[in-house]
Design a protein around this motif. Structure first.
Motif, PDB file in Angstrom:
ATOM      1  N   ALA A 135     -36.799  16.374 -71.066  1.00  0.00           N
ATOM      2  CA  ALA A 135     -35.385  16.508 -70.680  1.00  0.00           C
ATOM      3  C   ALA A 135     -35.186  17.705 -69.764  1.00  0.00           C
ATOM      4  N   GLN A 136     -35.851  18.814 -70.070  1.00  0.00           N
ATOM      5  CA  GLN A 136     -35.747  19.998 -69.206  1.00  0.00           C
ATOM      6  C   GLN A 136     -36.273  19.699 -67.811  1.00  0.00           C
ATOM      7  N   ASP A 137     -37.413  19.008 -67.747  1.00  0.00           N
ATOM      8  CA  ASP A 137     -37.996  18.679 -66.449  1.00  0.00           C
ATOM      9  C   ASP A 137     -37.071  17.750 -65.666  1.00  0.00           C
ATOM     10  N   PHE A 138     -36.538  16.728 -66.344  1.00  0.00           N
ATOM     11  CA  PHE A 138     -35.650  15.793 -65.657  1.00  0.00           C
ATOM     12  C   PHE A 138     -34.422  16.511 -65.105  1.00  0.00           C
ATOM     13  N   GLU A 139     -33.838  17.397 -65.898  1.00  0.00           N
ATOM     14  CA  GLU A 139     -32.638  18.108 -65.433  1.00  0.00           C
ATOM     15  C   GLU A 139     -32.956  18.987 -64.230  1.00  0.00           C
ATOM     16  N   GLN A 140     -34.145  19.585 -64.222  1.00  0.00           N
ATOM     17  CA  GLN A 140     -34.527  20.424 -63.082  1.00  0.00           C
ATOM     18  C   GLN A 140     -34.626  19.602 -61.797  1.00  0.00           C
ATOM     19  N   ILE A 141     -35.310  18.468 -61.864  1.00  0.00           N
ATOM     20  CA  ILE A 141     -35.454  17.680 -60.636  1.00  0.00           C
ATOM     21  C   ILE A 141     -34.132  17.013 -60.257  1.00  0.00           C
ATOM     22  N   TRP A 142     -33.306  16.668 -61.238  1.00  0.00           N
ATOM     23  CA  TRP A 142     -31.999  16.065 -60.963  1.00  0.00           C
ATOM     24  C   TRP A 142     -31.105  17.057 -60.220  1.00  0.00           C
ATOM     25  N   GLU A 143     -31.086  18.293 -60.694  1.00  0.00           N
ATOM     26  CA  GLU A 143     -30.228  19.317 -60.078  1.00  0.00           C
ATOM     27  C   GLU A 143     -30.736  19.748 -58.711  1.00  0.00           C
ATOM     28  N   LYS A 144     -32.046  19.936 -58.570  1.00  0.00           N
ATOM     29  CA  LYS A 144     -32.617  20.445 -57.319  1.00  0.00           C
ATOM     30  C   LYS A 144     -32.861  19.346 -56.290  1.00  0.00           C
ATOM     31  N   GLU A 145     -32.980  18.091 -56.749  1.00  0.00           N
ATOM     32  CA  GLU A 145     -33.314  16.970 -55.884  1.00  0.00           C
ATOM     33  C   GLU A 145     -34.592  17.234 -55.089  1.00  0.00           C
ATOM     34  N   ASN A 146     -35.502  17.970 -55.714  1.00  0.00           N
ATOM     35  CA  ASN A 146     -36.779  18.343 -55.113  1.00  0.00           C
ATOM     36  C   ASN A 146     -37.684  18.775 -56.260  1.00  0.00           C
ATOM     37  N   PHE A 147     -38.922  18.275 -56.299  1.00  0.00           N
ATOM     38  CA  PHE A 147     -39.772  18.659 -57.418  1.00  0.00           C
ATOM     39  C   PHE A 147     -40.521  19.961 -57.173  1.00  0.00           C
TER      40      PHE A 147
END
Length: 201
Positions: A135-147
């Motif tokens: 969930a933490q990883d998903f939220e990071q990529i969702w917010e940044k729109e960049n991995f």
């Protein structure tokens, strides 16, 4: 697909899907769409992150690798909130996070070939602790729109039962720049059998 839709239909609150290659034909798309519509009608929040389509002429010298075409159009046709995830290389990790309690992951892409012609693996994990890391990883990529510059999450081994035996599992999300020997990957799931001390990644 029956196994995937069964996993999806068990959702009660949220479904977060991180996909690399998603291009089902009509029959499999119909089955998937039906399961998603059912859950959406029940109030489940559904979100998709997918690897951003790379340019037609990728900068191979810089390590840029083209993703298969069509994933963006397929995801958007499903009709749920989505974000295109950029990055120099690939958002290659694939997982579905259900209710922040369970994870569907493995090497299998969401394509007819991956489901019918290829020898891939699928792993279903029921662990709220491990699911929280996803969930933490998903939220990071969702917010940044960049991995890029995501996945730096402190994780610890978690006790599980695997194939009827006591085991220990740990998930790590590694930035591509760190894992130079496998440039397409972003995460690793490792387990250790307490009885045999064997390990697999």
């Amino acid at each position: 697909m029956a196994r995937l839709t069964a996993f999806i239909r068990a959702a009660r609150q949220t479904l977060d899907l991180a996909v690399y290659d998603m291009r089902f034909g009509d029959a499999l798309k119909a089955a998937l769409s039906s399961a998603l519509r059912e859950r959406a009608a029940a109030g489940v929040q559904i979100r998709f992150c997918y690897d951003g389509d790379k340019p037609a002429q990728p900068n191979v010298a810089a390590g840029q690798d083209p993703a298969p075409a069509g994933t963006g159009a397929f995801v958007q046709s499903l009709g749920y909130p989505w974000r295109r995830i950029a990055g120099m290389k690939l958002m290659h990790s694939k997982f579905i996070l259900r209710d922040r309690q369970s994870i569907w992951t493995g090497s299998t892409n969401m394509t007819d070939d991956a489901f019918a012609l290829m020898e891939n693996n699928i792993l279903e994990i029921d662990s709220s602790v491990l699911a929280n890391y996803y969930a933490q990883d998903f939220e990071q990529i969702w917010e940044k729109e960049n991995f890029d510059n995501t996945g730096e999450i402190q994780t610890v081994p978690v006790p599980l039962t695997f194939s009827g035996q006591s085991a220990e599992a740990r998930v790590m999300f590694l930035p591509v720049a760190v894992w130079k020997s496998i440039p397409k990957s972003r995460s690793v799931f490792a387990w250790r059998s307490v009885a045999s001390a064997s390990a697999a990644c």
